[in-house]
Scaffold this active site. Structure first.
Site, PDB file in Angstrom:
ATOM      1  CD  GLU A 199      17.349  36.001  -2.410  1.00 21.77           C
ATOM      2  OE1 GLU A 199      18.426  36.481  -2.801  1.00 21.77           O
ATOM      3  OE2 GLU A 199      16.984  34.840  -2.689  1.00 21.77           O
TER       4      GLU A 199
ATOM      5  CG  HIS B 218      12.765  32.069  -4.035  1.00 20.21           C
ATOM      6  ND1 HIS B 218      14.049  32.561  -4.218  1.00 20.21           N
ATOM      7  CD2 HIS B 218      12.784  31.403  -2.860  1.00 20.21           C
ATOM      8  CE1 HIS B 218      14.800  32.199  -3.191  1.00 20.21           C
ATOM      9  NE2 HIS B 218      14.051  31.499  -2.355  1.00 20.21           N
ATOM     10  CG  ASN B 219      15.796  34.625  -7.095  1.00 17.40           C
ATOM     11  OD1 ASN B 219      15.523  33.651  -6.388  1.00 17.40           O
ATOM     12  ND2 ASN B 219      16.834  34.656  -7.885  1.00 17.40           N
TER      13      ASN B 219
ATOM     14  CB  SER C  59      16.332  28.996  -3.732  1.00 19.80           C
ATOM     15  OG  SER C  59      16.651  29.957  -2.741  1.00 19.80           O
TER      16      SER C  59
ATOM     17  CB  VAL D 120      30.081  27.924  -5.405  1.00 21.01           C
ATOM     18  CG1 VAL D 120      29.524  27.573  -4.035  1.00 21.01           C
ATOM     19  CG2 VAL D 120      31.429  28.600  -5.261  1.00 21.01           C
TER      20      VAL D 120
ATOM     21  CB  ALA E 225      20.842  32.625 -16.938  1.00 22.80           C
TER      22      ALA E 225
ATOM     23  CE  LYS F  67      16.223  30.319  -7.179  1.00 20.38           C
ATOM     24  NZ  LYS F  67      17.052  31.396  -7.659  1.00 20.38           N
TER      25      LYS F  67
END
Length: 484
Positions: free
Chosen positions: A191, A187-188, A130, A14, A78, A184
């Site tokens: 989140e 960031h997660n 993101s 996606v 990953a 990142k």
């Protein structure tokens, strides 16, 4: 003869497909490959039909379709899969070409790959991306790091497809080696915290205030017009409004076990390694783990009993306002802890992180995008060496204004037996951070008592260590000094 492609992308799941379509919309010719080649055919015949996107059936064909210097972006799982594709690409590329990993890789892997490819004369970029499916298609937040020499080779493409806020792209060079994927990862982690805080507010509304999904939808929609304006608050309002086929709220029929992909765990481990009190994000990860024990929780509920039968004394609107304050203040603490972690990692890794630029990159496109990231950007523009967001004037006043409601919300949860680990841990951190004296003096005495680990004294200068024979039966030999 078909014109050469500006960039190649491997991995048409996606995110990969939507990034390719985004690039094509911005005038870039993209060559694509997927290990299951039927996916390439379906993509070219479907979403990419009529575009300049080039489908290829092998890695060799993909590389041959690229203009020099070649830019190959990997959007694959990953870990080992990334290394396998790099191994396939190495014999086909030339010095000066660029490999980009756009997956959720662990930052030490990006540091390793940067050095590894530099030895081969190639450039590597580890780019955190993101925004989910919609962000990838119409403008994500992109956090590139790795080899600085590679940035000019991809800057135009990345900044073109990234989200824009006030005309500025949510994509800037983060730093060398694994810096992009580290940012990142944080960031997660944030989140995770944001989502847990929202879930705790939702739980208290439902179980203590007796609100139905329509009523909660209205509250979250109102919150999204104020200081809590954010993507996650917005989608929470949307979710609460969706009905199942029988007219009942769909959210009520979803099993209460949360999944995770590991980035929150990595954030917590990094915080432990670096000695940063990342308490809220840690509690958010553990809350997901606890949710996964569904069958065990059901058995425990039957044995240990239900929550206390307590009524609320204040009116509903006062409690809703308290939950808003708790959510906002805790969110500030979560970001403060996340930026503390980035600051410590930058010291440890020798990165030159621009925290205002990081906040700008998160203002649009990404999952944690919210209005107050603009205030974070301003805080670091005012003081690039700011130790903690809580010490910035705007956030100091925000925390003080929210404190009474924040405490009320935590008490409400405790009185009614509703788990609110993120609200409570954020408040405990706030109280601990502003405490001039903590009970660690007793802790150090205990360590010295049983292990001769020594302690410092308040009536001597820092760096002098003392040991006491607490029982009269010990010796004078001390163990190694403690680490802070």
């Amino acid at each position: 003869m078909t014109a050469k492609a500006d960039i190649g992308l491997i991995g048409l799941a996606v995110m990969g497909q939507n990034l390719v379509l985004n690039m094509a919309d911005h005038g870039y010719r993209v060559a694509v490959f997927n290990r299951t080649t039927t996916t390439v055919d379906e993509f070219i015949a479907g979403p990419a039909k009529g575009s300049q996107i080039i489908g290829t059936q092998s890695v060799e064909e993909l590389v041959a379709a690229l203009a020099k210097p070649r830019r190959v972006m990997l959007m694959v799982k990953a870990g080992e899969v990334v290394d396998r594709f790099i191994d396939l690409l190495l014999p086909l590329l030339e010095p000066g070409d660029v490999i980009i990993d756009g997956g959720n890789s662990h930052y030490p892997d990006s540091t390793r790959r940067t050095a590894w490819l530099r030895e081969k004369g190639l450039h590597f970029i580890g780019a955190g991306i993101s925004g989910g499916e919609e962000g990838a298609r119409y403008g994500p937040s992109i956090m590139p790091g790795g080899d600085p020499e590679a940035w000019p080779l991809v800057k135009e493409i990345f900044q073109s497809i990234a989200a824009k806020v006030d005309g500025q792209p949510c994509c800037q060079w983060v730093g060398k080696d694994g810096a992009g994927h580290f940012v990142k990862m944080v960031h997660n982690g944030i989140e995770y915290g944001d989502m847990q805080l929202i879930c705790e507010a939702y739980s208290l509304m439902e179980k203590v205030l007796g609100m139905n999904c329509d009523e909660m939808h209205d509250v979250f929609r109102q919150w999204n017009d104020g200081i809590l304006d954010s993507y996650l608050i917005e989608i929470t309002a949307d979710i609460l409004a969706v009905k199942d086929e029988d007219g009942e709220p769909l959210v009520n029929k979803i099993l209460d076990t949360a999944g995770q992909k590991g980035t929150g765990k990595w954030t917590g481990i990094s915080a432990l390694d670096l000695g940063v009190p990342l308490t809220l994000i840690g509690e958010s990860v553990f809350a997901r783990v606890l949710s996964s024990l569904k069958e065990e929780r059901v058995r425990a509920s039957a044995i240990l009993g239900s929550r206390p039968a307590t009524t609320t004394s204040s009116n509903r609107q006062e409690n809703i306002d308290a939950l808003r304050d708790a959510l906002y203040a805790s969110k500030i603490i979560s970001y403060a802890q996340g930026f503390m972690l980035m600051r410590e990692a930058a010291r440890d890794q020798g990165w030159q992180l621009d925290y205002g630029a990081v906040a700008l990159m998160w203002r649009g496109g990404c999952i944690i995008r919210s209005a107050f990231l603009g205030n974070i950007k301003e805080a670091y523009e005012n003081d690039p060496e700011l130790e903690n967001l809580a010490l910035d004037g705007f956030f100091t006043e925000a925390l003080k204004s929210a404190e009474a409601g924040w405490r009320k919300a935590v008490v409400l949860a405790i009185e009614h037996g509703i788990p609110a680990p993120a609200f409570a841990s954020a408040l405990s951190y706030y109280d601990g951070y502003r405490s001039a004296r903590l009970p660690a003096n007793l802790l150090q005495a205990q360590r010295d008592y049983f292990g001769a680990h020594t302690y410092e004294r308040i009536d001597h200068k820092r760096g002098e260590f003392f040991h006491t024979d607490w029982t009269g039966r010990g010796g004078k030999t001390a163990s190694t000094t403690y680490e802070v």
